[in-house]
Design an enzyme around this catalytic site. Structure first.
Site, PDB file in Angstrom:
ATOM      1  N   GLU A  10       0.741  -1.232  -0.225  1.00 48.93           N
ATOM      2  CA  GLU A  10       0.081  -0.301  -0.329  1.00 48.93           C
ATOM      3  C   GLU A  10       0.549   1.205  -0.251  1.00 48.93           C
ATOM      4  O   GLU A  10       0.290   2.655  -0.608  1.00 48.93           O
ATOM      5  CB  GLU A  10      -0.480  -0.021   1.222  1.00 48.93           C
ATOM      6  CG  GLU A  10      -0.669  -0.116   2.708  1.00 48.93           C
ATOM      7  CD  GLU A  10       0.282   1.450   3.087  1.00 48.93           C
ATOM      8  OE1 GLU A  10      -0.260   2.342   2.851  1.00 48.93           O
ATOM      9  OE2 GLU A  10       0.982   1.013   4.362  1.00 48.93           O
ATOM     10  N   GLN A 100       0.848   3.701  17.913  1.00 51.41           N
ATOM     11  CA  GLN A 100       1.569   2.970  17.201  1.00 51.41           C
ATOM     12  C   GLN A 100       2.625   2.487  16.746  1.00 51.41           C
ATOM     13  O   GLN A 100       3.139   1.283  16.856  1.00 51.41           O
ATOM     14  CB  GLN A 100       0.381   2.483  15.996  1.00 51.41           C
ATOM     15  CG  GLN A 100       0.255   1.701  15.387  1.00 51.41           C
ATOM     16  CD  GLN A 100      -0.276   1.634  13.912  1.00 51.41           C
ATOM     17  OE1 GLN A 100       0.211   1.749  12.294  1.00 51.41           O
ATOM     18  NE2 GLN A 100      -1.563   1.940  13.698  1.00 51.41           N
ATOM     19  N   TYR A 281      -8.999  -1.725  10.272  1.00 54.93           N
ATOM     20  CA  TYR A 281      -7.919  -1.446  11.149  1.00 54.93           C
ATOM     21  C   TYR A 281      -7.729  -1.920  12.288  1.00 54.93           C
ATOM     22  O   TYR A 281      -6.262  -2.174  12.777  1.00 54.93           O
ATOM     23  CB  TYR A 281      -8.977  -0.327  11.784  1.00 54.93           C
ATOM     24  CG  TYR A 281      -9.025   1.169  10.174  1.00 54.93           C
ATOM     25  CD1 TYR A 281      -8.326   1.275   9.264  1.00 54.93           C
ATOM     26  CD2 TYR A 281     -10.537   0.721  10.088  1.00 54.93           C
ATOM     27  CE1 TYR A 281      -8.653   1.982   8.243  1.00 54.93           C
ATOM     28  CE2 TYR A 281     -11.035   1.884   9.408  1.00 54.93           C
ATOM     29  CZ  TYR A 281     -10.285   2.338   8.301  1.00 54.93           C
ATOM     30  OH  TYR A 281     -10.431   3.033   7.757  1.00 54.93           O
ATOM     31  N   GLN A 285      -3.576  -3.602  13.341  1.00 58.14           N
ATOM     32  CA  GLN A 285      -2.728  -3.769  15.060  1.00 58.14           C
ATOM     33  C   GLN A 285      -2.627  -4.470  15.661  1.00 58.14           C
ATOM     34  O   GLN A 285      -2.222  -5.060  16.444  1.00 58.14           O
ATOM     35  CB  GLN A 285      -3.885  -2.547  15.581  1.00 58.14           C
ATOM     36  CG  GLN A 285      -4.010  -0.656  14.825  1.00 58.14           C
ATOM     37  CD  GLN A 285      -4.011  -0.068  15.622  1.00 58.14           C
ATOM     38  OE1 GLN A 285      -3.496   0.488  17.222  1.00 58.14           O
ATOM     39  NE2 GLN A 285      -4.797   0.783  15.297  1.00 58.14           N
ATOM     40  N   HIS A 306      -3.236  -2.911   3.548  1.00 54.86           N
ATOM     41  CA  HIS A 306      -2.669  -2.182   4.682  1.00 54.86           C
ATOM     42  C   HIS A 306      -2.099  -3.640   5.620  1.00 54.86           C
ATOM     43  O   HIS A 306      -1.131  -3.590   5.787  1.00 54.86           O
ATOM     44  CB  HIS A 306      -3.844  -1.385   5.763  1.00 54.86           C
ATOM     45  CG  HIS A 306      -3.118  -0.302   5.607  1.00 54.86           C
ATOM     46  ND1 HIS A 306      -2.209   0.547   7.010  1.00 54.86           N
ATOM     47  CD2 HIS A 306      -3.286   0.936   5.413  1.00 54.86           C
ATOM     48  CE1 HIS A 306      -2.168   1.770   6.523  1.00 54.86           C
ATOM     49  NE2 HIS A 306      -3.039   2.444   5.318  1.00 54.86           N
TER      50      HIS A 306
END
Length: 337
Positions: A10, A100, A281, A285, A306
């Site tokens: 990405e 993050q 999302y 993570q 992602h």
């Protein structure tokens, strides 16, 4: 030294953040070229530079080439140290994305840490504070560490000025399976509004309610008198036994409030109907903590570029096999071994 092409997959800032995290934990240096090559404004932006500076501060690291707009840098980690740290983005750049980059290393530091992060707390194209606090951190606790976050002051684009306080109590990471989310326990639609007309929030809510059959008491509009702005965000939460998903959209110039409400509602409706544990999302993570734990798995919706890109970076630093298998009901099982 590990060589990374920032244009792979990405081609955004997540490649850099993942590399910073894993470099701090593993002690391996890396060079990254073509930073954010697939973005309309490539190179290091303010929030990415803050993430690099934060990684240097907590990890005693050195960096070459880290300036605004830079397309390449070399990062050499040192020893991660627990402590009290303050990092200010200086713009509305996401505080959540800075966190993050450094949180995985602090989860395994030699003692507790406290972070103060200043910048955007509810930013476009980034997880809002509420996602971090309500979705991510409770799951990290199941892996071992205890992390808490407090929103002191919201900050919106373009001013920023938000403030978040985070405490990290490290513990050894253990493999966990996040497969079944359990029964739906509650839903919530919430709008934060700072220095903008109330009708914007009303239109967002009306459009979302036209899609979602949620009860009247699930909806609220909160004026944020101390929020730096102007700005607003719509956040739709679905709380299950094992996970709470927060789907959000930030109001932006040129995007109608009705479109914000409808599109966000369709996204949360799609997640609820999917049966998956993790939304797109959260899938991003969970990968790094599970990889550092040495294993684990989770179900998710269709993996995004992602997520696939993050998996590729993880494989460069750690001897991990990350598999993406489609299940009969249409969800994907992501397994780290």
């Amino acid at each position: 030294m590990i060589i990374i092409d920032g244009a792979e997959g990405e081609g955004g800032g997540q490649i850099l953040r993942t590399a910073l995290s894993l470099s701090l934990v593993t002690g391996q240096s890396f060079r990254i070229d073509n930073i954010r090559a697939n973005r309309s404004k490539p190179g290091l932006m303010r929030q990415h530079l803050t993430a690099v500076e934060a990684a240097c501060a907590i990890g005693g690291a050195t960096v070459e080439g880290a300036t605004i707009g830079a397309s390449s840098l070399v990062f050499t980690p040192g020893r991660v140290k627990a402590g009290d740290y303050t990092f200010a983005v200086g713009t509305a750049g996401s505080t959540g994305l800075v966190l993050q980059a450094v949180l995985p290393a602090l989860l395994q530091a030699d003692g507790p840490s406290r972070l103060v992060l200043e910048g955007g707390t509810h930013a476009h194209a980034a997880p809002p504070f509420d996602f971090t606090a309500d979705t991510l951190l409770p799951l990290l606790a199941r892996l071992g560490p205890a992390v808490t976050a407090r929103l002191v002051r919201p900050g919106f684009h373009p001013v920023g000025g938000g403030r978040v306080e985070v405490t990290v109590n490290p513990a050894p990471l253990r493999p966990v399976e996040f497969v079944e989310r359990g029964a739906l326990r509650g839903v919530r639609g919430r709008v934060l509004l700072s220095n903008l007309p109330a009708n914007i929030a009303e239109r967002e809510v009306a459009a979302a309610r036209a899609v979602l059959d949620w009860p009247d008491d699930a909806w609220s509009v909160e004026d944020v008198p101390d929020g730096r702005g102007p700005g607003n965000i719509l956040m739709l939460s679905a709380a299950f036994d094992q996970v709470t998903e927060v789907v959000s959209a930030v109001g932006r110039i040129g995007v109608r409030a009705e479109d914000i409400g409808r599109q966000t509602a369709n996204r949360v409706a799609g997640y609820i109907a999917s049966g998956a544990f993790a939304g797109p999302y959260l899938a991003d993570q969970l990968l790094v903590p599970l990889a550092l734990a040495g294993g684990g798995c989770f179900t998710t919706v269709r993996p995004t570029p992602h997520t696939l890109t993050a998996a590729g970076v993880i494989r460069r630093f750690l001897e991990r096999d990350i598999r993406f298998d489609v299940r009969e009901e249409g969800t994907h099982l992501v397994t780290v071994t």
